[in-house]
Design an enzyme around this catalytic site. Structure first.
Site, PDB file in Angstrom:
ATOM      1  CB  CYS A 127      -0.287  -1.438  -9.564  1.00 14.84           C
ATOM      2  SG  CYS A 127      -1.878  -0.978 -10.259  1.00 14.84           S
ATOM      3  CD  GLU A 163      -3.758   1.794  -3.717  1.00 15.00           C
ATOM      4  OE1 GLU A 163      -2.568   1.785  -4.130  1.00 15.00           O
ATOM      5  OE2 GLU A 163      -4.058   1.580  -2.543  1.00 15.00           O
TER       6      GLU A 163
END
Length: 534
Positions: free
Chosen positions: A318, A284
């Site tokens: 993110c 990720e």
């Protein structure tokens, strides 16, 4: 001003007497974390640590919250071995029994939700409602894991051979290494732990070295549940430390799956390393997410969503909105409304009820912010608002920067100002005339995590979510780039890493799959009609 008091006891050899704010000591006391005692940052059934000392620094005040003793190289290897031993026992627990342990972990976390959320705000810097929400995300994924423990099904496949059946069977994978980032010091571990435990794996957690207190508090909560049920504590082990500790976990052949959250640069190293030993990896990485505003968008919804996406968590998610593409017909009105919201944002102590903007996590992040703004100015970008560090009273001791909106001269998505993710509250804006142009810009950057289209035209929706639409892992319509739920798999494409965590089919990565052909007939024919008889 944050009231301060002096602690009259020292940390011990090599540590001097220091002061600690009342706000900090009150929160730490909820987890029996004493600022005058060195904390052990390693857990594998027992708490220990004899490696280097790292400091937890409050991004709001700059004060040292605690000193944590990390794992030595030997302790990392010992913890890996104990985690493997715990897995051998845990894998034989019936899956519904594993779900019951998860349910108890869920209850224990929920009981400490407010306190743990405050600790997240204190150590990471996000505002209190986001800190509590992050803990709730861990609670939610535990709920998901409880249900999943009775639904991790394989399937029966029809065989071409009479008297045969083919079973696709999931079984526990082994040891899962979780390397989490500072920006979600609780939730990302939760995503992995819940699915890993439900699948029958043991987990070794290497958290960010700048958020060790969150990892210790969470592990204390979980370990109490495990120990109360006679489960080895190393089923959910912890190794605090720096680069060397992370490398040891990543390189260990005894870690079947590595889940890494962090930068694209480090993610590339992790991915190559794990692949070289034929391990499994979930990455990720960078986001660099875009929102596209069509002329028919409901601006009363779109403007606040972009505001949260760009400013929430001080731009350190993110999924934070980094790029904003405005249709020419609504650009002026949208920017006017957005600038008004930016001007009214309440900045300050993230633990205060009305604060919407807390600090960046580290002073280094402030330097990255400053350099990015200077780069924009050097390219003659129009800085619509922001672009400076806050200097007013009460903020000088922390990492506070002004949320920034910039209108660069260049709209070329290959330029560094568009293609490089800056982990700070900087929003770059470009004007477009056709949806296809905006989709091309959205897709032209290396990253592919989250994306958002604001429209009320169903034809635009079809283009956006279809084969010629957004190439990101999250493709939203009339929803901002931030704020994913746990029910769907979370992750991105391209240099974001192609990883998937949390809901959906993400659990299938945490098991090993076997195709089992079972012959219950009196003959043993070969497939495809092959004959091999003398």
């Amino acid at each position: 001003m944050l009231r301060r008091r002096v602690l009259n006891s020292a940390f011990g050899a090599g540590h001097s007497v220091r002061s600690l704010s009342t706000r900090a000591s009150n929160i730490l006391s909820k987890f029996s974390i004493r600022p005058d005692a060195e904390l052990k940052g390693v857990y594998d059934g027992t708490w220990r640590g004899s490696g280097e000392v790292i400091q937890s620094v409050c991004p709001t005040t700059g004060e040292v919250l605690a000193n944590v003793r990390t794992a030595s190289p030997a302790e990392v290897q010992e913890t890996l071995a104990k985690t493997r031993e715990a897995y051998v026992k845990w894998r034989n627990e019936p899956a519904p029994r594993r779900g019951e342990i998860l349910r108890q972990i869920r209850e224990a976390l929920a009981a400490k939700r407010e306190d743990l959320g405050a600790l997240v705000s204190l150590e990471m810097g996000k505002i209190l409602t986001e800190g509590v929400g992050e803990v709730q995300e861990f609670v939610d994924i535990c709920d998901y894991g409880v249900g999943l423990s009775r639904m991790m099904n394989g399937r029966v496949v029809a065989s071409e051979r009479p008297g045969h059946s083919i079973l696709e069977m999931p079984n526990p994978l082994g040891v899962v290494g979780v390397l989490s980032a500072f920006n979600f010091p609780v939730a990302v571990y939760g995503w992995n732990l819940a699915l890993s435990l439900a699948a029958g794996n043991a987990t070794i957690w290497k958290p960010s070295p700048t958020t060790p207190l969150c990892s210790i508090a969470v592990t204390r909560i979980i370990s109490q549940v495990l120990e109360a049920n006679g489960i080895p504590g190393a089923v959910a082990s912890l190794v605090n430390g720096g680069k060397e500790v992370g490398e040891a976990v990543v390189e260990s052949p005894g870690v079947e799956l590595v889940s890494f959250t962090g930068s694209e640069r480090v993610g590339r190293i992790v991915g190559q390393n794990v692949a070289s030993r034929f391990g499994k990896v979930i990455l990720e990485l960078g986001g660099n997410n875009a929102s596209i505003i069509m002329p028919d968008a409901d601006l009363s919804l779109a403007v606040p969503a972009v505001f949260f996406g760009a400013v929430g968590t001080a731009g350190q998610r993110c999924t934070s909105t980094r790029r904003l593409y405005l249709h020419r017909q609504v650009a002026d009105e949208f920017l006017g409304r957005l600038k008004t919201l930016y001007g009214s944002v309440a900045v300050g102590d993230p633990l205060a009820k009305d604060t919407l903007l807390g600090p960046l996590h580290t002073s280094t992040a402030c330097d990255v912010y400053t350099q990015a703004v200077e780069k924009l100015r050097s390219l003659n970008a129009d800085i619509i608002t922001g672009g400076e560090r806050y200097q007013r009273d009460g903020l000088q001791g922390g990492n506070f920067v002004q949320p920034t909106i910039a209108l660069p001269k260049s709209v070329n998505p290959k330029d560094g100002i568009w293609s490089t993710e800056i982990f700070a509250p900087i929003l770059n804006v470009a004007i477009f005339d056709e949806l296809e142009e905006a989709i091309e810009w959205n897709n032209a950057v290396p990253q592919g995590l989250s994306s958002s289209l604001w429209t009320r035209d169903i034809r635009n929706v079809g283009r956006w979510i279809g084969p010629a639409g957004s190439d990101a892992g999250i493709v939203n319509v009339n929803v901002g780039t931030s704020g994913a739920e746990i029910g769907a798999a979370f992750g991105g494409n391209k240099s974001t890493g192609w990883g998937r965590e949390s809901g959906g089919d993400a659990w299938k990565q945490y098991v090993r799959w076997s195709a089992c052909t079972v012959n219950f007939s009196d003959a043993a024919p070969l497939a495809q009609g092959v004959s091999f008889a003398s």
